[in-house]
Design an enzyme around this catalytic site. Structure first.
Site, PDB file in Angstrom:
ATOM      1  N   GLU A 139      37.771  39.687  49.019  1.00 56.93           N
ATOM      2  CA  GLU A 139      38.898  40.606  48.824  1.00 56.93           C
ATOM      3  C   GLU A 139      38.522  41.953  49.421  1.00 56.93           C
ATOM      4  O   GLU A 139      37.384  42.413  49.277  1.00 56.93           O
ATOM      5  CB  GLU A 139      39.198  40.766  47.336  1.00 56.93           C
ATOM      6  N   GLU A 168      43.361  51.713  46.445  1.00 53.83           N
ATOM      7  CA  GLU A 168      43.325  51.316  45.040  1.00 53.83           C
ATOM      8  C   GLU A 168      42.873  52.496  44.191  1.00 53.83           C
ATOM      9  O   GLU A 168      42.002  53.269  44.574  1.00 53.83           O
ATOM     10  CB  GLU A 168      42.390  50.129  44.809  1.00 53.83           C
TER      11      GLU A 168
END
Length: 328
Positions: A120, A125
């Site tokens: 990932e 984020e």
């Protein structure tokens, strides 16, 4: 922030962020209403245990974030219909979700069912409006991976060096960007900006430029309107914010498989809930339950997303275009 240095030519060519002169050409561009030509809504339960309900496309058409009951909020998670291997992504974002309890992310993932198998890459984020942006790499225990500050040629700050992740231990190797404008209210205040992520067999680079940055490369600003014949050379973009590299402690080519591109917004959950700051109202779940008006700015406004492929791929361009804004 690492000091800028004048490197001898040999050292520069050996640097993992600039391993060789390389070029990319536009493969696909997603703009406006037609953005969803390349994406689909995922409506399963939030794997990060957020106080949200991911809704399908029909339910999402009316609003991007709608108060439903004292149990949950409807929100969205959209994933690309296909996976991408070695490639470059350029995102032009006008606004990202903000507010206490929010956990927005723009990321890529190989396998929803057996995370983090196949790896990932988190491009954007963060939680609870707390900048700067964090770019994070996750790998599975089958491909243990660590990063070291001395091997990374980037502007950001490595705050976690263990990329190997698992359920309950999912921090990953994290690089904080060097500017608060890269995330949340600070990003929105300047009208957003551009993010780029490059993945090769030897490294993953993430760049960021704020809307008011005078040094945004033209082929980043104009990525959505580039001709297919245009050759984009990221060597001209300067140091990335994050530079994850292959080494004897991290085989990126084995750890990171073809990826889906994902945008989502969770509320509370494993990170935003556990890191809920005392400066926010009440506690995270009660805030979500009882103050839906607080989430009026919890939305994405994407101007465009452009996918570029290495020139050797011979990919043909597909343009999905509309002049309307794309909110979700």
């Amino acid at each position: 922030m690492k000091p800028q240095q004048l490197l001898p030519l040999v050292a520069l060519l050996a640097s993992p962020a600039f391993a060789a002169i390389r070029y990319y050409q536009v493969d696909e561009t997603f703009v406006g209403d037609s953005f969803l030509d390349g994406f689909e809504h995922e409506d399963f339960a939030d794997p990060t245990h957020g106080r949200v309900n991911y809704v399908d496309e029909c339910a999402a058409l009316e609003k991007s974030l709608t108060y439903v009951s004292k149990d949950t909020l409807d929100t969205v998670r959209v994933s690309s219909r296909k996976q991408y291997g070695y490639s470059m992504l350029v995102l032009d974002v006008r606004h990202m979700p903000t507010g206490c309890g929010t956990w927005p992310a723009f990321w890529t993932n190989s396998n929803n069912n057996t995370w983090p198998t196949g790896g990932e890459i988190d491009i954007i984020e963060g939680v609870n409006d707390e900048g700067p942006n964090a770019s994070v790499l996750h790998t599975s225990s089958d491909h243990a991976c660590t990063q070291t500050d001395s091997s990374m040629d980037d502007r950001g700050v490595l705050v976690s060096d263990k990329c190997t992740s698992a359920v309950g231990d999912g921090a990953g190797c994290r690089v904080n960007h060097d500017t608060d404008k890269s995330y949340g209210p600070e990003l929105n205040a300047v009208g957003g900006g551009w993010y780029a992520m490059e993945r090769t067999s030897q490294f993953v680079n993430v760049w960021f430029w704020a809307r008011d940055d005078e040094n945004v490369p033209d082929d980043v600003k104009d990525a959505a309107t580039l001709k297919q014949s245009a050759k984009v050379n990221p060597d001209a973009w300067g140091q990335p914010q994050a530079n994850f590299v292959s080494s004897n402690t991290c085989d990126l080519d084995a750890a990171i498989k073809p990826q889906n591109i994902i945008f989502n917004l969770s509320l509370c959950g494993d990170w935003a809930g556990n890191a809920y700051p005392s400066t926010c109202p009440s506690n995270c779940v009660d805030h979500v339950n009882n103050d839906p008006a607080a989430f009026k700015d919890a939305y994405w406004d994407i101007a465009s997303l452009t996918i570029l492929s290495p020139t050797s791929s011979g990919a043909s361009r597909r343009h999905h275009h509309s002049h309307k804004r794309n909110y979700f």
